[in-house]
Write a protein that holds these residues in place. Structure first.
Motif, PDB file in Angstrom:
ATOM      1  N   SER A 151       5.522   5.441  -1.847  1.00 22.93           N
ATOM      2  CA  SER A 151       4.826   5.579  -0.580  1.00 22.93           C
ATOM      3  C   SER A 151       5.152   4.383   0.315  1.00 22.93           C
ATOM      4  O   SER A 151       5.830   3.447  -0.092  1.00 22.93           O
ATOM      5  N   ALA A 152       4.675   4.426   1.562  1.00 19.72           N
ATOM      6  CA  ALA A 152       4.917   3.329   2.494  1.00 19.72           C
ATOM      7  C   ALA A 152       3.882   3.372   3.616  1.00 19.72           C
ATOM      8  O   ALA A 152       3.399   4.444   4.008  1.00 19.72           O
ATOM      9  N   ASN A 153       3.572   2.210   4.139  1.00 17.66           N
ATOM     10  CA  ASN A 153       2.559   2.082   5.185  1.00 17.66           C
ATOM     11  C   ASN A 153       3.019   2.702   6.505  1.00 17.66           C
ATOM     12  O   ASN A 153       2.204   3.159   7.308  1.00 17.66           O
ATOM     13  N   TRP A 154       4.339   2.721   6.765  1.00 17.24           N
ATOM     14  CA  TRP A 154       4.848   3.262   8.027  1.00 17.24           C
ATOM     15  C   TRP A 154       4.831   4.789   8.072  1.00 17.24           C
ATOM     16  O   TRP A 154       5.053   5.385   9.130  1.00 17.24           O
ATOM     17  N   CYS A 155       4.553   5.431   6.933  1.00 14.18           N
ATOM     18  CA  CYS A 155       4.629   6.898   6.798  1.00 14.18           C
ATOM     19  C   CYS A 155       3.244   7.521   6.992  1.00 14.18           C
ATOM     20  O   CYS A 155       2.364   7.347   6.144  1.00 14.18           O
ATOM     21  N   PRO A 156       3.000   8.243   8.101  1.00 17.59           N
ATOM     22  CA  PRO A 156       1.674   8.835   8.343  1.00 17.59           C
ATOM     23  C   PRO A 156       1.177   9.751   7.213  1.00 17.59           C
ATOM     24  O   PRO A 156       0.004   9.645   6.821  1.00 17.59           O
ATOM     25  N   PRO A 157       2.016  10.651   6.657  1.00 16.31           N
ATOM     26  CA  PRO A 157       1.507  11.456   5.542  1.00 16.31           C
ATOM     27  C   PRO A 157       1.088  10.611   4.336  1.00 16.31           C
ATOM     28  O   PRO A 157       0.166  10.973   3.614  1.00 16.31           O
ATOM     29  N   CYS A 158       1.771   9.480   4.139  1.00 17.75           N
ATOM     30  CA  CYS A 158       1.402   8.584   3.036  1.00 17.75           C
ATOM     31  C   CYS A 158       0.026   7.994   3.277  1.00 17.75           C
ATOM     32  O   CYS A 158      -0.827   7.958   2.374  1.00 17.75           O
ATOM     33  N   ARG A 159      -0.203   7.493   4.482  1.00 18.39           N
ATOM     34  CA  ARG A 159      -1.494   6.882   4.801  1.00 18.39           C
ATOM     35  C   ARG A 159      -2.627   7.898   4.697  1.00 18.39           C
ATOM     36  O   ARG A 159      -3.756   7.545   4.351  1.00 18.39           O
ATOM     37  N   ALA A 160      -2.332   9.161   4.995  1.00 18.39           N
ATOM     38  CA  ALA A 160      -3.349  10.210   4.879  1.00 18.39           C
ATOM     39  C   ALA A 160      -3.624  10.561   3.418  1.00 18.39           C
ATOM     40  O   ALA A 160      -4.767  10.859   3.042  1.00 18.39           O
ATOM     41  N   PHE A 161      -2.575  10.500   2.590  1.00 19.17           N
ATOM     42  CA  PHE A 161      -2.720  10.901   1.186  1.00 19.17           C
ATOM     43  C   PHE A 161      -3.341   9.807   0.324  1.00 19.17           C
ATOM     44  O   PHE A 161      -4.061  10.105  -0.635  1.00 19.17           O
ATOM     45  N   THR A 162      -3.101   8.551   0.648  1.00 22.06           N
ATOM     46  CA  THR A 162      -3.556   7.447  -0.203  1.00 22.06           C
ATOM     47  C   THR A 162      -5.066   7.467  -0.457  1.00 22.06           C
ATOM     48  O   THR A 162      -5.491   7.318  -1.612  1.00 22.06           O
ATOM     49  N   PRO A 163      -5.926   7.645   0.557  1.00 21.91           N
ATOM     50  CA  PRO A 163      -7.370   7.705   0.275  1.00 21.91           C
ATOM     51  C   PRO A 163      -7.749   8.872  -0.646  1.00 21.91           C
ATOM     52  O   PRO A 163      -8.639   8.742  -1.495  1.00 21.91           O
ATOM     53  N   GLN A 164      -7.079  10.020  -0.470  1.00 18.52           N
ATOM     54  CA  GLN A 164      -7.353  11.162  -1.357  1.00 18.52           C
ATOM     55  C   GLN A 164      -6.981  10.825  -2.794  1.00 18.52           C
ATOM     56  O   GLN A 164      -7.730  11.120  -3.726  1.00 18.52           O
ATOM     57  N   LEU A 165      -5.817  10.193  -2.943  1.00 20.81           N
ATOM     58  CA  LEU A 165      -5.361   9.818  -4.275  1.00 20.81           C
ATOM     59  C   LEU A 165      -6.306   8.800  -4.903  1.00 20.81           C
ATOM     60  O   LEU A 165      -6.594   8.873  -6.107  1.00 20.81           O
ATOM     61  N   ALA A 166      -6.799   7.868  -4.113  1.00 21.14           N
ATOM     62  CA  ALA A 166      -7.720   6.856  -4.638  1.00 21.14           C
ATOM     63  C   ALA A 166      -8.984   7.502  -5.188  1.00 21.14           C
ATOM     64  O   ALA A 166      -9.493   7.105  -6.255  1.00 21.14           O
ATOM     65  N   GLU A 167      -9.515   8.490  -4.481  1.00 18.74           N
ATOM     66  CA  GLU A 167     -10.720   9.180  -4.956  1.00 18.74           C
ATOM     67  C   GLU A 167     -10.469   9.906  -6.267  1.00 18.74           C
ATOM     68  O   GLU A 167     -11.277   9.854  -7.197  1.00 18.74           O
ATOM     69  N   VAL A 168      -9.338  10.603  -6.350  1.00 20.29           N
ATOM     70  CA  VAL A 168      -9.012  11.335  -7.582  1.00 20.29           C
ATOM     71  C   VAL A 168      -8.718  10.359  -8.717  1.00 20.29           C
ATOM     72  O   VAL A 168      -9.072  10.607  -9.878  1.00 20.29           O
ATOM     73  N   TYR A 169      -8.082   9.244  -8.399  1.00 19.68           N
ATOM     74  CA  TYR A 169      -7.811   8.190  -9.382  1.00 19.68           C
ATOM     75  C   TYR A 169      -9.107   7.726 -10.035  1.00 19.68           C
ATOM     76  O   TYR A 169      -9.207   7.602 -11.259  1.00 19.68           O
TER      77      TYR A 169
END
Length: 468
Positions: free
Chosen positions: A211-229
């Motif tokens: 993933s990367a901070n410059w990638c909008p889909p990444c920034r959108a997915f990271t919080p979802q992944l954190a919750e599932v994690y």
């Protein structure tokens, strides 16, 4: 008649011998099985005819490498099959001529222009991105050695380290100290270790998050992944994720870490991050892959699995015999036939679908030696495309509606259908027949024998268009 070899299943029965290609589009065809039978390693060279009009520099370097690696061997150590694609369909008016121009005076072989469906299938199988020249390297058995060997050709033009066997992940990370992300200590209360090394992590499933901070889909997915994690770790404390950054600066990387509760490959370990991306053939971000306790790949597409299963009920998302018809599995219908049971969306109806499809799926896969419990890399290499059949439950979704409209299926449930898009046909279980485990098994057996009343999908689409 003998079953086709894996080479024939991938490339078709015949290949173009490129050195015979003329400017007038004449060429000699040779049998795939004869050319590739005794080759140690086979490369699949995905090129794009309309990226550059002149022979590009990479092809020249690859030709030098090909001739050098085979110069001192009686047996062919390395053979190449070129797959010519197009990045845009509006550049050439004569696609076939551009195909010929791409192959002229090359020393290897190529798939014929006419093998459009096989080329598309190969592109999906190896996750080829449009416009990105790619070299996939296979061993004698068709197993993937590298998804992105094009870089190795440039780094090792003399072939000193060919075939560039990748190091397993535990070797790649053997001496690397992993960096806790910003929220790691909050999520790992009581963890007081001063060093965090991959080999010393608790035994459990590991995720690698590209993933990367410059990638909008990444920034959108990271919080979802954190919750599932967090959700998964309550059930499986040994589960851990390791972030593999594609950020463009150390500052951007540092900012991104603050939102993550897992571990990270340090920013300065540029070569390690690149090696991990090459090891798993990462084509884009965000990508989440999962490895089992032995380091074997479970899934390359955990991001989609998470989207379809947001409470991680089916974690770690190993391949299943029976699946819900989603867009992901609908895409695979272009490559593999499927037995689909359309039902209403209630949970009891889904349970009914699983109860009647599972015995048929288990029987079918056992008969054809398809084992979903093997590591994914072994499953892909040993599973014959000729025998892979999907078993799907179509619930009341847009994906099901689109497929029903395409085929022209009545809007009734339950409805059992065999859909074989690769062979442009479909068949419906006779109305009035009770759908049970036994009747589904019989339906599948008749599908294999060709005893069903098949209808032509193309003809059905034409009929629908004429009725509009």
């Amino acid at each position: 008649m003998e079953n086709p070899s894996w080479q024939e299943r991938l490339f078709g029965r015949e290949l173009i011998k490129c050195v015979t290609v003329t400017k007038t589009n004449d060429f000699e065809l040779v049998y795939t099985s004869q050319i590739l039978k005794n080759v140690d390693y086979t490369g699949i060279y995905f090129s794009f005819a309309n990226i550059k009009l002149q022979r590009d520099e990479y092809t020249k370097k690859l030709q030098d490498f090909y001739e050098r690696i085979n110069a001192d061997n009686d047996a062919k150590r390395f053979e190449l099959v070129q797959v010519v694609l197009w990045a845009n369909n509006d550049v050439y008016s004569d696609f076939e001529q551009s195909h010929t121009d791409s192959l002229w005076n090359l020393p290897w072989f190529a798939m014929p222009f006419s093998e459009i469906e096989l080329k598309t299938k190969l592109s999906r199988r190896y996750r080829i991105k449009s416009g990105v020249t790619t070299l996939v390297l296979l061993d004698k058995d068709g197993s993937t050695v590298s998804f992105s060997a094009q870089d190795r050709v440039l780094e090792d033009p003399l072939g000193a380290y060919f075939p560039w066997q990748p190091r397993p992940v535990d070797q790649v990370l053997k001496d690397i100290e992993l960096q806790p992300c910003g929220m790691y200590l909050q999520e790992h209360v009581g963890d007081t270790k001063s060093r965090c090394v991959y080999g010393e992590l608790p035994e459990g499933i590991k995720g690698f998050y590209f993933s990367a901070n410059w990638c909008p889909p990444c920034r959108a997915f990271t919080p979802q992944l954190a919750e599932v994690y967090r959700l998964i770790r309550k059930r499986e404390p040994g589960f851990e994720i390791i972030f593999v950054s594609s950020d463009r600066s150390a500052e951007s990387y540092a900012v991104y870490l603050e939102s993550m509760p897992w571990l990270s490959i340090p920013w300065q370990q540029i070569s390690i991050r690149a090696e991990l991306a090459q090891l798993y053939g990462i084509r884009g971000i965000p990508t989440l892959i999962l490895l089992d306790r032995n380091g074997h790949l479970i899934t390359m597409d955990a991001r989609t699995e998470l989207a379809e299963d947001p409470i991680a009920q089916n974690f770690p998302w190993k391949p299943r015999a029976v699946n819900i018809l989603t867009e992901r599995f609908a895409t695979k219908l272009h490559d593999y036939p499927a037995i689909i049971l359309f039902v209403e969306g209630e949970e009891t109806e889904v349970q009914f679908g699983e109860s009647v499809l599972t015995p048929a799926a288990d029987s079918y896969y056992k008969q054809h030696n398809i084992n979903f419990n093997t590591p994914q890399e072994e499953f892909v290499s040993t599973c014959s495309d000729d025998y892979y059949l999907q078993f799907l439950i179509g619930v009341d979704t847009e994906t099901s509606d689109i497929l029903r409209d395409l085929i022209g299926l009545d809007d009734v449930v339950p409805l059992l259908v065999a859909i074989d898009i690769p062979n442009h046909r479909f068949a419906i279980m006779e109305y009035g027949v009770e759908i049970t485990g036994d009747s589904v098994i019989s339906f599948v057996e008749r599908f294999e024998k060709g005893d069903l009343q098949f209808r032509n999908i193309r003809q059905r689409v034409l009929e629908s268009d004429n009725n509009v």
